[in-house]
Design a protein around this motif. Structure first.
Motif, short mmCIF file in Angstrom:
data_model
loop_
_atom_site.label_atom_id
_atom_site.label_comp_id
_atom_site.label_asym_id
_atom_site.label_seq_id
_atom_site.Cartn_x
_atom_site.Cartn_y
_atom_site.Cartn_z
N SER A 1 0.67 -1.29 0.08
CA SER A 1 -0.10 -0.02 -0.14
C SER A 1 0.85 1.25 0.02
CB SER A 1 -0.92 -0.07 1.59
OG SER A 1 -0.20 0.44 2.04
N TRP A 2 1.63 1.29 1.07
CA TRP A 2 3.05 2.38 0.68
C TRP A 2 3.17 2.35 -0.70
CZ3 TRP A 2 7.67 2.07 -0.61
CH2 TRP A 2 8.64 0.61 -1.10
N LEU A 3 3.52 1.79 -1.38
CA LEU A 3 4.14 2.28 -2.98
C LEU A 3 3.09 2.57 -3.46
CD1 LEU A 3 6.95 1.75 -4.50
CD2 LEU A 3 5.76 -0.91 -5.05
N ALA A 4 1.91 1.77 -3.43
CA ALA A 4 1.03 2.32 -4.21
C ALA A 4 0.66 3.69 -3.78
CB ALA A 4 -0.32 1.01 -4.14
N ALA A 5 0.51 4.37 -2.84
CA ALA A 5 0.33 5.65 -2.35
C ALA A 5 2.04 6.46 -3.14
CB ALA A 5 0.30 5.96 -0.71
N LEU A 6 2.75 6.15 -4.00
CA LEU A 6 3.86 6.46 -3.68
C LEU A 6 3.35 7.26 -5.12
CD1 LEU A 6 6.84 8.20 -3.66
CD2 LEU A 6 7.92 6.25 -3.99
N SER B 1 0.68 6.87 -6.73
CA SER B 1 -0.19 7.45 -7.11
C SER B 1 0.25 9.25 -6.94
CB SER B 1 -2.16 7.12 -6.69
OG SER B 1 -1.40 7.46 -4.88
N ALA B 2 1.41 9.02 -5.81
CA ALA B 2 1.43 10.73 -5.03
C ALA B 2 2.30 11.52 -6.26
CB ALA B 2 2.25 10.54 -4.14
N ILE B 3 3.42 10.32 -6.90
CA ILE B 3 3.81 10.95 -7.59
C ILE B 3 4.69 10.24 -9.53
CG2 ILE B 3 6.83 11.24 -8.49
CD1 ILE B 3 7.17 10.88 -5.35
N PRO B 4 3.25 10.87 -10.03
CA PRO B 4 3.31 9.90 -11.37
C PRO B 4 4.69 10.41 -11.91
CG PRO B 4 2.66 12.40 -11.75
CD PRO B 4 3.02 12.27 -10.15
#
Length: 129
Positions: A8-13, A15-18
């Motif tokens: 989940s932390w990698l998915a959040a990253l 989405s935050a940094i395209p």
């Protein structure tokens, strides 16, 4: 978690940094597609234009065909014709750009710099000047 599941932390990253942007522009009557560099590509480019002299001293070094080199790395299409990404094609593109009208290549170069966050100020900051 399976091998193919993204934490989940990698998915959040992600989405935050395209991924780097891809833009199109009409320049001198032709449609160009250009992409921004990844962080790794931008760091590699910065290392190529900054010369480390030792004792914490650095200086800007302008590589041969600097504008053509940068544009050849990130130009993705011309008039909707995709440019291959293999090393030989990119080398041929760089050679052709080096022979082309400097005004057009400079305009493409400035656009590539902007898309990749490679302003002159950013390079100077990286060089410590």
């Amino acid at each position: 978690m399976s091998k193919h599941e993204i934490p989940s932390w990698l998915a959040a990253l992600e989405s935050a940094i395209p991924n780097p942007p891809v833009e199109e522009r009409i320049i001198n009557g032709h449609k160009y597609g250009m992409r921004g560099m990844t962080a790794k590509e931008a760091d590699t480019w910065t290392q190529e234009v900054i010369e480390f002299e030792g004792r914490g001293k650095t200086r800007f070094r302008m590589p041969d065909n600097m504008r053509a080199k940068l544009v050849a790395r990130v130009l993705v299409s011309i008039d909707d014709i995709e440019i291959p990404t293999d090393r030989q094609s990119r080398s041929l593109l760089e050679e052709q750009l080096a022979k082309a009208d400097a005004r057009i290549v400079s305009e493409l170069f400035e656009w590539a710099q902007k898309l990749s966050g490679l302003s002159d100020e950013a390079i100077e900051e990286a060089a410590g000047n």
